[in-house]
Design a protein around this motif. Structure first.
Motif, PDB file in Angstrom:
ATOM      1  N   MET A   1       0.832  -1.184   0.000  1.00 23.08           N
ATOM      2  CA  MET A   1       0.000   0.000   0.000  1.00 23.08           C
ATOM      3  C   MET A   1       0.874   1.244   0.000  1.00 23.08           C
ATOM      4  O   MET A   1       1.920   1.273   0.628  1.00 23.08           O
ATOM      5  N   ASP A   2       0.374   2.240  -0.644  1.00 21.23           N
ATOM      6  CA  ASP A   2       1.098   3.490  -0.755  1.00 21.23           C
ATOM      7  C   ASP A   2       0.674   4.445   0.361  1.00 21.23           C
ATOM      8  O   ASP A   2      -0.502   4.534   0.705  1.00 21.23           O
ATOM      9  N   TYR A   3       1.648   5.170   0.930  1.00 16.73           N
ATOM     10  CA  TYR A   3       1.358   6.121   2.008  1.00 16.73           C
ATOM     11  C   TYR A   3       0.364   7.186   1.554  1.00 16.73           C
ATOM     12  O   TYR A   3      -0.503   7.599   2.312  1.00 16.73           O
ATOM     13  N   ALA A   4       0.461   7.633   0.311  1.00 15.44           N
ATOM     14  CA  ALA A   4      -0.438   8.664  -0.209  1.00 15.44           C
ATOM     15  C   ALA A   4      -1.892   8.206  -0.175  1.00 15.44           C
ATOM     16  O   ALA A   4      -2.812   9.011  -0.058  1.00 15.44           O
ATOM     17  N   GLU A   5      -2.075   6.908  -0.232  1.00 20.61           N
ATOM     18  CA  GLU A   5      -3.433   6.356  -0.193  1.00 20.61           C
ATOM     19  C   GLU A   5      -4.126   6.695   1.134  1.00 20.61           C
ATOM     20  O   GLU A   5      -5.331   6.890   1.185  1.00 20.61           O
ATOM     21  N   PHE A   6      -3.352   6.796   2.202  1.00 25.79           N
ATOM     22  CA  PHE A   6      -3.915   7.083   3.518  1.00 25.79           C
ATOM     23  C   PHE A   6      -3.988   8.576   3.823  1.00 25.79           C
ATOM     24  O   PHE A   6      -4.597   8.979   4.794  1.00 25.79           O
ATOM     25  N   THR A   7      -3.336   9.395   3.033  1.00 27.08           N
ATOM     26  CA  THR A   7      -3.337  10.829   3.300  1.00 27.08           C
ATOM     27  C   THR A   7      -4.329  11.580   2.427  1.00 27.08           C
ATOM     28  O   THR A   7      -4.470  12.790   2.563  1.00 27.08           O
ATOM     29  N   GLU A   8      -4.977  10.892   1.521  1.00 24.98           N
ATOM     30  CA  GLU A   8      -5.987  11.531   0.679  1.00 24.98           C
ATOM     31  C   GLU A   8      -7.184  11.925   1.533  1.00 24.98           C
ATOM     32  O   GLU A   8      -7.579  11.200   2.450  1.00 24.98           O
ATOM     33  N   PRO A   9      -7.769  13.088   1.259  1.00 25.54           N
ATOM     34  CA  PRO A   9      -8.958  13.484   2.035  1.00 25.54           C
ATOM     35  C   PRO A   9     -10.124  12.540   1.759  1.00 25.54           C
ATOM     36  O   PRO A   9     -10.262  11.998   0.660  1.00 25.54           O
ATOM     37  N   ILE A  10     -10.923  12.330   2.767  1.00 30.09           N
ATOM     38  CA  ILE A  10     -12.104  11.480   2.627  1.00 30.09           C
ATOM     39  C   ILE A  10     -13.218  12.320   2.018  1.00 30.09           C
ATOM     40  O   ILE A  10     -13.538  13.409   2.513  1.00 30.09           O
ATOM     41  N   THR A  11     -13.776  11.841   0.967  1.00 28.33           N
ATOM     42  CA  THR A  11     -14.864  12.565   0.309  1.00 28.33           C
ATOM     43  C   THR A  11     -16.068  11.654   0.231  1.00 28.33           C
ATOM     44  O   THR A  11     -15.969  10.428   0.291  1.00 28.33           O
ATOM     45  N   GLY A  12     -17.220  12.257   0.106  1.00 29.94           N
ATOM     46  CA  GLY A  12     -18.435  11.475  -0.023  1.00 29.94           C
ATOM     47  C   GLY A  12     -19.646  12.383  -0.077  1.00 29.94           C
ATOM     48  O   GLY A  12     -19.548  13.604   0.103  1.00 29.94           O
ATOM     49  N   ASP A  13     -20.762  11.809  -0.365  1.00 32.56           N
ATOM     50  CA  ASP A  13     -22.015  12.560  -0.380  1.00 32.56           C
ATOM     51  C   ASP A  13     -22.700  12.371   0.959  1.00 32.56           C
ATOM     52  O   ASP A  13     -22.897  11.247   1.421  1.00 32.56           O
ATOM     53  N   TYR A  14     -23.036  13.470   1.576  1.00 35.04           N
ATOM     54  CA  TYR A  14     -23.694  13.431   2.866  1.00 35.04           C
ATOM     55  C   TYR A  14     -25.094  14.011   2.723  1.00 35.04           C
ATOM     56  O   TYR A  14     -25.301  14.964   1.972  1.00 35.04           O
TER      57      TYR A  14
END
Length: 64
Positions: A1-14
């Protein structure tokens, strides 16, 4: 797994609808009353614990 994968902001529809509380203030006040009644009827440590919980919960309720 790449470290950048965990630092990406969480996005979604709320949902935009207002959320309802788990319990209403009136229901919480009624629960406090039941806990205080339980405290008065049960002289064991469990009854005292119910009273402690009632006082803690009542202190968190908005004054109306």
């Amino acid at each position: 797994m790449d470290y950048a994968e965990f630092t990406e902001p969480i996005t979604g529809d709320y949902p935009t609808d207002p959320r309802l509380p788990i319990v209403t203030a009136a229901e919480a006040r009624q629960a406090v009353g039941y806990l205080l009644l339980l405290e008065s009827l049960d002289v064991t440590p469990r009854g005292r614990a119910a009273g402690d919980l009632a006082r803690d919960l009542a202190g968190r309720l908005p004054a109306e």
